[in-house]
Design a protein around this motif. Structure first.
Motif, PDB file in Angstrom:
ATOM      1  N   HIS A  63       4.711  -0.085  -0.014  1.00 37.17           N
ATOM      2  CA  HIS A  63       5.514  -0.820   0.967  1.00 37.17           C
ATOM      3  C   HIS A  63       4.643  -1.885   1.623  1.00 37.17           C
ATOM      4  O   HIS A  63       3.423  -1.750   1.687  1.00 37.17           O
ATOM      5  N   ASP A  82       0.803   4.924   1.879  1.00 39.09           N
ATOM      6  CA  ASP A  82       0.052   5.635   2.921  1.00 39.09           C
ATOM      7  C   ASP A  82      -0.742   6.777   2.289  1.00 39.09           C
ATOM      8  O   ASP A  82      -0.251   7.492   1.411  1.00 39.09           O
ATOM      9  N   HIS A  90       0.855  -1.184   0.000  1.00 37.62           N
ATOM     10  CA  HIS A  90       0.000   0.000   0.000  1.00 37.62           C
ATOM     11  C   HIS A  90       0.891   1.234   0.000  1.00 37.62           C
ATOM     12  O   HIS A  90       2.069   1.155   0.330  1.00 37.62           O
ATOM     13  N   ARG A 148       5.201  10.224  11.654  1.00 32.43           N
ATOM     14  CA  ARG A 148       4.934  10.702  10.298  1.00 32.43           C
ATOM     15  C   ARG A 148       4.843  12.209  10.278  1.00 32.43           C
ATOM     16  O   ARG A 148       4.422  12.830  11.266  1.00 32.43           O
TER      17      ARG A 148
HETATM   18 MN    MN Z   1       2.221   2.237   5.471  1.00 30.06          MN
END
Ligand code: MN
Ligand code: OGA
Length: 231
Positions: free
Chosen positions: A177, A123, A121, A203
């Motif tokens: 990833h 993010d 996926h 993040r």
């Molecule tokens: Mn991720």
């Protein structure tokens, strides 16, 4: 210096902690997909684990829907940390983010059971900016990155307990990833058995807040996990 040693190793043989489909992609992503083995001391890893365990233990592992990106996991978000953990997270900030970079205030904690894994996926850009930095605890694992347009381009990151990985820029936006499931968990030829793994992920916030986006989105995993732990 440990850093330059790591770089030389992977440039020469593609071994060490980062492997790739070829020298071009390894070189292009040298600063965008970074692994720092041994970032945490054993004592620091234990500090984090002990602090996270009570909140995690209150939750059940989720297996969920056929299309969910993460299987066999429980998770929480954490905003308040002990002083010892704050010092560790400060080191992560210094290692992975620019001095003026604001971070999402909640740190994402993801607990994968031994059979748990994360499917490929990217993010969601609604919830996450250009940089993702993750600490790995307890078990080694392999993170695979695959270019979303050119699937023959890939990287594998060997994430040992106590390591820090950083995905930024192209590695974060142009590559999916995933964390490989136990039976697929190989770093090249090398079998990397999977056990329970906890990750602690910082993040940067989304580049632009688009109006109307809500945390209830069904986007693939990413920044806002559904539950919040305020302890
Ligand atoms: Mn991720
Ligand atoms: C995620 C993710 C990676 C990790 O939660 O979006 O990719 O290290 N996690 O747990």
């Amino acid at each position: 210096m440990a850093g330059s040693g790591q770089r030389a190793l992977r440039a020469v043989s593609g071994q060490g902690w980062v492997r790739g489909s070829g020298p071009a992609v390894l070189s292009r992503l040298r600063d965008a997909a970074v692994v720092r083995p041994g970032f945490l001391s054993a004592a620091e890893e234990e500090t984090l684990r002990r602090e996270l365990e009570p909140a995690l233990r209150r939750r059940r592992y989720e297996y969920d829907h056929w299309d969910a990106a993460i299987h066999g996991f429980r998770e929480t978000e954490k905003s308040r940390w002990s002083e010892a953990s704050q010092a560790i997270l400060q080191r992560v900030r210094e290692a992975a983010f620019g001095p003026n970079q604001v971070l999402l205030p909640l740190v994402h904690v993801l607990d994968l059971e031994p059979k748990g894994y994360i499917k490929p996926h990217v993010d969601s850009v609604k919830f996450c900016g250009a940089t993702i930095a993750g600490l790995s605890l307890l078990s080694s694992s392999v993170m695979r990155l695959v270019h979303t347009q050119e699937p023959t381009e890939w990287l594998e990151l060997l994430l040992e307990p106590g390591s820090l990985y950083i995905l930024r820029g192209s590695a974060r936006y142009d590559f999916s990833h995933e964390i490989l499931r136990d039976q697929d968990s190989f770093f090249g030829e090398r079998r990397i058995p999977r056990d329970r793994r906890i990750s602690v992920i910082c993040r940067s916030p989304p580049e632009e807040q688009s109006p109307g986006c809500s945390p209830q989105s069904t986007d693939p995993p990413g920044c806002p996990p559904p539950v919040t732990d305020s302890v």
